[in-house]
Design a protein around this motif. Structure first.
Motif, PDB file in Angstrom:
ATOM      1  N   GLY A  29       0.568  -1.217   0.001  1.00 22.49           N
ATOM      2  CA  GLY A  29       0.081  -0.102   0.006  1.00 22.49           C
ATOM      3  C   GLY A  29       0.808   1.318   0.119  1.00 22.49           C
ATOM      4  O   GLY A  29       0.340   2.309   0.056  1.00 22.49           O
ATOM      5  N   VAL A  30       2.153   1.158  -0.284  1.00 21.11           N
ATOM      6  CA  VAL A  30       2.914   2.447  -0.244  1.00 21.11           C
ATOM      7  C   VAL A  30       2.960   3.026  -1.409  1.00 21.11           C
ATOM      8  O   VAL A  30       2.691   4.162  -1.761  1.00 21.11           O
ATOM      9  N   LEU A  31       2.660   2.285  -2.558  1.00 19.42           N
ATOM     10  CA  LEU A  31       2.368   2.958  -3.979  1.00 19.42           C
ATOM     11  C   LEU A  31       0.818   2.667  -4.278  1.00 19.42           C
ATOM     12  O   LEU A  31       0.524   1.351  -3.917  1.00 19.42           O
ATOM     13  N   ALA A  71      14.930   4.308   7.888  1.00 19.84           N
ATOM     14  CA  ALA A  71      14.705   3.071   8.922  1.00 19.84           C
ATOM     15  C   ALA A  71      13.531   2.507   8.241  1.00 19.84           C
ATOM     16  O   ALA A  71      13.431   1.210   8.146  1.00 19.84           O
ATOM     17  N   GLN A  72      12.569   2.974   7.604  1.00 21.11           N
ATOM     18  CA  GLN A  72      11.460   2.495   7.373  1.00 21.11           C
ATOM     19  C   GLN A  72      11.502   1.742   5.847  1.00 21.11           C
ATOM     20  O   GLN A  72      11.041   0.508   5.674  1.00 21.11           O
ATOM     21  N   LEU A  73      12.299   2.315   5.047  1.00 25.56           N
ATOM     22  CA  LEU A  73      13.006   1.600   3.572  1.00 25.56           C
ATOM     23  C   LEU A  73      13.785   0.234   4.019  1.00 25.56           C
ATOM     24  O   LEU A  73      13.461  -0.759   3.318  1.00 25.56           O
ATOM     25  N   GLU A  79      11.871  -7.282   4.818  1.00 25.78           N
ATOM     26  CA  GLU A  79      10.502  -8.255   4.403  1.00 25.78           C
ATOM     27  C   GLU A  79      10.640  -8.474   2.869  1.00 25.78           C
ATOM     28  O   GLU A  79      10.497  -9.753   2.568  1.00 25.78           O
ATOM     29  N   PHE A  80      10.965  -7.468   2.032  1.00 29.06           N
ATOM     30  CA  PHE A  80      11.076  -8.040   0.661  1.00 29.06           C
ATOM     31  C   PHE A  80      12.031  -9.045   0.181  1.00 29.06           C
ATOM     32  O   PHE A  80      11.896  -9.968  -0.556  1.00 29.06           O
ATOM     33  N   VAL A  81      13.108  -8.861   0.849  1.00 29.62           N
ATOM     34  CA  VAL A  81      14.237  -9.971   0.557  1.00 29.62           C
ATOM     35  C   VAL A  81      13.657 -11.199   1.164  1.00 29.62           C
ATOM     36  O   VAL A  81      13.848 -12.352   0.445  1.00 29.62           O
ATOM     37  N   GLN A  82      13.098 -11.479   2.247  1.00 35.01           N
ATOM     38  CA  GLN A  82      12.581 -12.750   2.950  1.00 35.01           C
ATOM     39  C   GLN A  82      11.533 -13.206   2.086  1.00 35.01           C
ATOM     40  O   GLN A  82      11.616 -14.468   1.574  1.00 35.01           O
TER      41      GLN A  82
END
Length: 221
Positions: A29-31, A71-73, A79-82
Motif C-alpha cells: 500500500g506504499v504505492l 529506517a522504514q525503507l 521483508e522484501f528479501v525474505q
C-alpha cells in the motif's frame, strides 16, 4: 587473476528485483496500485523490448526512496528479501558463484537496478563482495529520488566497471580472462567487452546473438 561479472535480474535471480520491489511496495500500500502497477509493467516490457528510457524509469523507481525515512525503507527491504528474493535464488546460481569465488576470481555483480535494492541481495544473500550498480543520489543522508552519475545500463555498465576497476588500481588488462553472465540483449555492450561472455536463460534476441557468435548458453533455473 580472472574477473567474473554477473548480471543480477533474471540471471542470478530467477526474476527481476527492480520490478518486484515496485510490486512489493504496491502490495504494502506504499504505492497506489491503480496508478503505479500499469507503469511498472509498462517499464518492464520496455526493458525487455530494448526501448526503455532509463532516466524516465529511474524517476519512477527512485521516487519512493525520497518519500520515506531510511529506517522504514530498510525494514520494508528486509521483508522484501525474505518474501520475494530468497525464493528467486536457485541452487545452481549459488553453486556457480561459489565456484568462481573459490577459484580466486575477482567477482562482482553489475546491474542497472539501484544499489539500495540490490546491495543487501548481492552482499548478504549471494555472498558476492562487489557491486557495480546504479547509485541513488543522497543529500544529508536522505535519498533525493534521482540517480548519481551514469546509470549502470547498457553501455553505462562498461563505464561503471571501468571506474570501479580504476578505484581498485586495476584495469581490463589486469586479468587473464574476463567473464560476464547475463540474460538480456541490453547487456550486449558489456558482453562484447569480455573474453568469455555467457548467456544465461537468455531472451530471444540474446539467444540468437549468442548462438551466432558461438557463446555458451546455460540455464541456472
Amino acid at each position: 587473476m580472472n574477473l567474473v561479472l554477473f548480471d543480477l535480474d533474471n540471471t542470478l535471480l530467477a526474476g527481476d528485483s527492480d520490478f518486484e520491489w515496485a510490486q512489493f511496495l504496491i502490495r504494502k500500500g506504499v504505492l497506489d496500485r491503480e496508478l503505479q502497477e500499469a507503469k511498472n509493467v509498462r517499464f518492464y516490457e520496455q526493458y525487455k523490448a530494448g526501448t526503455l528510457d532509463i532516466f524516465e524509469f529511474l524517476d519512477f523507481q527512485l521516487a519512493p526512496l525520497a518519500r520515506h525515512p531510511r529506517a522504514q525503507l530498510d525494514a520494508w527491504h528486509r521483508e522484501f528479501v525474505q518474501t520475494a528474493i530468497r525464493p528467486m535464488i536457485t541452487a545452481k546460481a549459488r553453486t556457480l558463484v561459489r565456484q568462481h569465488l573459490d577459484g580466486g576470481a575477482l567477482v562482482a555483480v553489475v546491474t542497472a537496478t539501484n544499489s539500495f535494492v540490490t546491495g543487501p541481495i548481492v552482499l548478504g544473500e549471494l555472498g558476492i563482495p562487489h557491486l557495480v550498480a546504479t547509485i541513488p543520489a543522497q543529500e544529508g543522508g536522505a535519498f533525493t529520488g534521482k540517480p548519481r552519475g551514469m546509470p549502470a545500463f547498457r553501455a553505462g555498465k562498461i563505464e561503471r566497471v571501468d571506474n570501479w576497476l580504476e578505484s581498485l588500481g586495476l584495469h581490463w588488462g589486469s586479468f587473464a580472462r574476463t567473464w560476464f553472465y547475463s540474460d538480456s540483449h541490453n547487456d550486449l555492450p558489456l558482453m562484447s567487452r569480455v573474453s568469455d561472455p555467457v548467456a544465461v536463460d537468455p531472451d530471444d534476441t540474446l539467444r540468437t546473438h549468442a548462438e551466432q557468435a558461438g557463446w555458451p548458453v546455460i540455464s541456472l533455473r
